[in-house]
Design a protein around this motif. Structure first.
Motif, PDB file in Angstrom:
ATOM      1  N   UNK A 131       0.841  -1.190   0.000  1.00 50.94           N
ATOM      2  CA  UNK A 131       0.000   0.000   0.000  1.00 50.94           C
ATOM      3  C   UNK A 131       0.880   1.245   0.000  1.00 50.94           C
ATOM      4  N   UNK A 132       0.473   2.210  -0.789  1.00 54.58           N
ATOM      5  CA  UNK A 132       1.201   3.468  -0.895  1.00 54.58           C
ATOM      6  C   UNK A 132       0.178   4.600  -0.887  1.00 54.58           C
ATOM      7  N   UNK A 133       0.433   5.643  -0.082  1.00 61.25           N
ATOM      8  CA  UNK A 133      -0.477   6.785  -0.037  1.00 61.25           C
ATOM      9  C   UNK A 133       0.304   8.061  -0.300  1.00 61.25           C
ATOM     10  N   UNK A 134      -0.333   8.980  -1.010  1.00 62.20           N
ATOM     11  CA  UNK A 134       0.295  10.249  -1.350  1.00 62.20           C
ATOM     12  C   UNK A 134      -0.694  11.365  -1.058  1.00 62.20           C
ATOM     13  N   UNK A 135      -0.251  12.366  -0.280  1.00 60.41           N
ATOM     14  CA  UNK A 135      -1.104  13.495   0.055  1.00 60.41           C
ATOM     15  C   UNK A 135      -0.867  14.658  -0.908  1.00 60.41           C
ATOM     16  N   UNK A 136      -1.876  15.497  -1.021  1.00 63.47           N
ATOM     17  CA  UNK A 136      -1.752  16.750  -1.767  1.00 63.47           C
ATOM     18  C   UNK A 136      -2.704  17.761  -1.158  1.00 63.47           C
ATOM     19  N   UNK A 158      -3.696  -1.185  -2.760  1.00 63.89           N
ATOM     20  CA  UNK A 158      -4.451  -1.653  -1.597  1.00 63.89           C
ATOM     21  C   UNK A 158      -4.962  -3.066  -1.857  1.00 63.89           C
ATOM     22  N   UNK A 159      -4.545  -4.049  -1.051  1.00 65.03           N
ATOM     23  CA  UNK A 159      -4.948  -5.430  -1.295  1.00 65.03           C
ATOM     24  C   UNK A 159      -6.231  -5.828  -0.574  1.00 65.03           C
ATOM     25  N   UNK A 209      -2.910   8.021   6.341  1.00 63.32           N
ATOM     26  CA  UNK A 209      -2.409   6.662   6.514  1.00 63.32           C
ATOM     27  C   UNK A 209      -3.539   5.687   6.224  1.00 63.32           C
ATOM     28  N   UNK A 210      -3.170   4.470   5.830  1.00 66.55           N
ATOM     29  CA  UNK A 210      -4.170   3.474   5.458  1.00 66.55           C
ATOM     30  C   UNK A 210      -3.762   2.091   5.938  1.00 66.55           C
ATOM     31  N   UNK A 211      -4.759   1.262   6.225  1.00 66.98           N
ATOM     32  CA  UNK A 211      -4.518  -0.151   6.525  1.00 66.98           C
ATOM     33  C   UNK A 211      -5.840  -0.900   6.471  1.00 66.98           C
ATOM     34  N   UNK A 212      -5.744  -2.224   6.426  1.00 67.79           N
ATOM     35  CA  UNK A 212      -6.911  -3.055   6.196  1.00 67.79           C
ATOM     36  C   UNK A 212      -7.649  -3.479   7.451  1.00 67.79           C
ATOM     37  N   UNK A 233      -0.144   0.692   8.249  1.00 72.17           N
ATOM     38  CA  UNK A 233       1.095   0.263   7.610  1.00 72.17           C
ATOM     39  C   UNK A 233       1.626   1.217   6.570  1.00 72.17           C
ATOM     40  N   UNK A 234       0.761   2.059   6.035  1.00 72.94           N
ATOM     41  CA  UNK A 234       1.180   2.979   4.982  1.00 72.94           C
ATOM     42  C   UNK A 234       0.910   4.408   5.414  1.00 72.94           C
TER      43      UNK A 234
END
Length: 131
Positions: A2-7, A27-28, A97-100, A119-120
């Protein structure tokens, strides 16, 4: 992975508005939490708002209720944080941030959350509110 990018973000005057965006990739999970945080020197990041994609359920910290709105564009896998009626005390670096898991939709979960529950993490984006 997982990869997250802010703007978004930037400088605004007190009472003004801005919008932050967080785009997740890789995201899996069918359903997951994606949340916004602000930095607290010497402490773990403080949760501001959370979005659980399973049912689009949301959570807000008391300090931003009625002023901030978290929403998701499913087509682009982007979560937005609309920040209205900004105050100088909202000045901070905001991370997403993100996670399952579904913890982020529960206020009681936030009282004991740990940074490792996500995790991300993104690199952060600055919001500066001038009086």
């Amino acid at each position: 992975q997982v990869h997250v990018v802010e703007s978004g973000g930037g400088s605004v005057q007190s009472g003004g508005s801005t919008r932050l965006s967080c785009t997740a990739s890789g995201v899996p999970f069918n359903y997951y939490c994606i949340s916004w945080f602000r930095q607290v020197p010497g402490k773990k990041p403080e949760g501001v708002a959370g979005f659980y994609t399973g049912g689009s359920r949301t959570w807000y910290d008391d300090s931003v209720k009625g002023r901030f709105t978290i929403s998701r564009d499913g087509a682009t896998n982007t979560v937005h944080l609309q920040m209205n009626n900004l105050k100088p005390e909202d000045t901070d670096v905001y991370h997403c941030a993100a996670d399952g898991h579904d913890g982020c939709m529960s206020g009681s979960w936030w009282s004991t959350y740990d940074e490792t529950d996500f995790g991300a993490w993104g690199q952060g984006t600055q919001v500066t509110v001038s009086s």
